[in-house]
Design an enzyme around this catalytic site. Structure first.
Site, PDB file in Angstrom:
ATOM      1  N   ASP A  71       9.290   2.701   0.113  1.00 35.23           N
ATOM      2  CA  ASP A  71       8.245   3.405   0.852  1.00 35.23           C
ATOM      3  C   ASP A  71       8.435   3.063   2.328  1.00 35.23           C
ATOM      4  OD1 ASP A  71       5.985   4.269   2.142  1.00 35.23           O
ATOM      5  OD2 ASP A  71       4.613   3.693   0.523  1.00 35.23           O
ATOM      6  N   LYS A  95       4.464   9.533   8.928  1.00 30.20           N
ATOM      7  CA  LYS A  95       4.203   9.028  10.273  1.00 30.20           C
ATOM      8  C   LYS A  95       5.200   9.539  11.334  1.00 30.20           C
ATOM      9  CE  LYS A  95       1.650   5.033   8.536  1.00 30.20           C
ATOM     10  NZ  LYS A  95       0.249   5.192   8.779  1.00 30.20           N
ATOM     11  N   TYR A 128       0.854  -1.186   0.000  1.00 27.59           N
ATOM     12  CA  TYR A 128       0.000   0.000   0.000  1.00 27.59           C
ATOM     13  C   TYR A 128       0.892   1.240   0.000  1.00 27.59           C
ATOM     14  CZ  TYR A 128      -3.555   3.372   1.484  1.00 27.59           C
ATOM     15  OH  TYR A 128      -4.411   4.443   1.563  1.00 27.59           O
TER      16      TYR A 128
HETATM   17  N1  HOZ Z   1      -3.550   3.591   5.800  1.00 29.01           N
HETATM   18  C1  HOZ Z   1      -3.289   3.707   7.192  1.00 29.01           C
HETATM   19  C2  HOZ Z   1      -3.230   2.356   7.803  1.00 29.01           C
HETATM   20  N2  HOZ Z   1      -2.293   1.472   7.222  1.00 29.01           N
HETATM   21  C3  HOZ Z   1      -4.230   4.681   7.874  1.00 29.01           C
HETATM   22  C4  HOZ Z   1      -5.526   4.168   8.291  1.00 29.01           C
HETATM   23  C5  HOZ Z   1      -6.343   5.205   9.078  1.00 29.01           C
HETATM   24  O1  HOZ Z   1      -5.855   6.215   9.536  1.00 29.01           O
HETATM   25  O2  HOZ Z   1      -7.515   4.975   9.196  1.00 29.01           O
END
Ligand code: HOZ
Length: 430
Positions: A239, A267, A144
């Site tokens: 990433d 993050k 992702y």
């Molecule tokens: N895509 C993130 C989790 N792998 C964020 C999810 C979120 O903040 O809801």
């Protein structure tokens, strides 16, 4: 455990926000429950609107490596805000944070701050295309990289949770230059690079995929990918939005001793405030506007509050002792879990790398690709999640997400967690 106030807020939120949330996985749908509304956090603990307290392992999905409301981070944000929240001009904190990051990541010679991981990845791909003059790029099934159109192909995180690997609204043209390969299969990478010789600008990967459950890479695989990219003139983008400053101060690159050409971060470098960044070799970064022709901009990029929170966080991480501490805590949890994991061997797999962990209800001994995760029983994970919640432990509400240990988790937290796991597995698996 009562959830009256959370439930009332959720009912109201459903009228105002799609799914009642601002990010899909938060809706708790895949664990068959309603989301809890949190009102405060301190250290490893969070408290919901109904005053239930939890030991948190979601940790805002990774940024809070020092725990909630770390006093130094809070002080830095408060002191900075008192002087103004945004100027739209350069600010000294951008320089300070850039120095901390480039000093930690051997592969990052120059860096550009943006506002999210999605923006960082989107910009890094554009830069790779600008640098190589090629259009295509390679990603891996289950990895992702945020929600830019061309990356919402065979993606993990919320798409995996919702069972829709591709998003509606992404045109064939958007996705047409995206090549998807299975993870941990070097032969596939080699064949693909041969087949598309001279066409691929970049290969992007989460060096440790954390958005389709936890997928373990082999060091040889990562080194092999590096070598193949070099041989074919394809830029390697790591990433490290999750693994950056999580696995080590130099991210997965230092952990595995593999250097990427470009790195995306987010993050942890924002200490819990919205941030993203991309950086890498100086000759590539030289193409970013205004130095070069690859355009990218942002009103709140390098925002002083996010920079201040990032500096306060990295100042505690960069000396390195925090990583030994985190490893010690992760080992402590694994050792405390060992008796019950032995009992349920072949039914529940606990995986861990550094301070990242996952539970997968599979009979496998190791998860190496998305097909391995697909052997996992997500209905069991949902029951496990609810059982853990009832016992005061908050895990990310999806079996496709991972857990994070912070420096704020105490031995007592970890022992209580092990006890909750033991009881929850007994409830779920009998
Ligand atoms: N895509 C993130 C989790 N792998 C964020 C999810 C979120 O903040 O809801």
């Amino acid at each position: 455990m009562t959830a009256e106030k959370s439930s009332a807020l959720y009912a109201r939120a459903l009228q105002l926000l799609p799914g009642g949330v601002d990010s899909p996985v938060r809706a708790f749908r895949s664990v068959g429950a309603e989301p809890l509304f949190m009102k405060r956090g301190a250290g490893a603990r969070i408290v919901d609107e109904d005053d239930n307290e939890y030991i948190d392992y979601c940790m805002s999905w990774g940024p809070l490596i020092l725990g909630h409301a770390d006093p130094d981070v809070v002080r830095a944000v408060q002191a900075t805000a008192a002087h103004g929240t945004s100027f739209g001009t350069p600010h000294r904190f951008e320089v300070e944070l850039a120095a901390l990051i480039t000093g930690s990541f051997a592969g990052i010679e120059k860096i550009r701050f943006v506002n999210s991981g999605t923006e960082a990845v989107m910009s890094a791909i554009r830069l790779a295309r600008g640098f190589t003059g090629r259009d295509k790029f390679i990603k891996f099934d289950g990895c992702y990289h945020g929600h830019a159109d061309h990356l919402l192909v065979a993606a993990g995180s919320g798409l995996a949770t919702l069972g829709t690997p591709d998003s509606a609204g992404v045109t064939a043209a958007n996705a047409g230059d995206t090549i998807v390969l299975p993870f941990n299969d070097l032969g596939c990478v080699e064949a693909c690079l041969r087949q598309h010789a001279g066409q691929a600008a970049a290969l992007i990967m989460e060096p440790v995929p954390c958005n389709y459950g936890l997928i373990m890479p082999s060091t040889d695989y990562l080194r092999g990918v590096r070598e193949l990219c070099t041989r074919h003139g394809v830029l390697l983008i790591f990433d490290e939005v999750i693994t950056g400053f999580r696995l080590s101060a130099g991210g997965a690159q230092k952990y595995f001793d593999v250097r990427a050409d470009l790195t995306t971060l987010g993050k942890i470098i924002g200490g819990g405030l919205p941030v993203g960044a991309y950086g890498g070799r100086a000759d590539i970064m030289a193409l970013v506007a205004p130095d070069g022709p690859v355009y990218q901009a942002g009103t709140l990029s390098g925002n002083p509050l996010a920079m201040a929170a990032g500096i306060a966080t990295l100042a505690k991480l960069v000396p390195g002792a925090a990583y030994a501490e985190l490893r010690g805590k992760a080992d402590f949890l694994r050792d405390a879990l060992r008796p019950c994991l032995d009992t349920y061997r072949g039914r529940c797999l606990f995986q861990q790398i550094g301070s990242i962990f996952s539970f997968c209800f599979t009979d496998l001994e190791r998860v190496s690709c998305v097909d391995d995760i697909r052997t996992g029983d997500m209905r069991r994970f949902a029951r496990f999640h609810r059982a853990m919640l009832e016992r005061g432990v908050y895990l990310a509400p999806s079996g496709y997400e991972v857990g994070f240990i912070s420096t704020a988790h105490t031995e007592d937290d970890l022992l209580r967690t092990a006890e909750a796991v033991q009881q929850s597995l007994a409830a779920v698996l009998g």
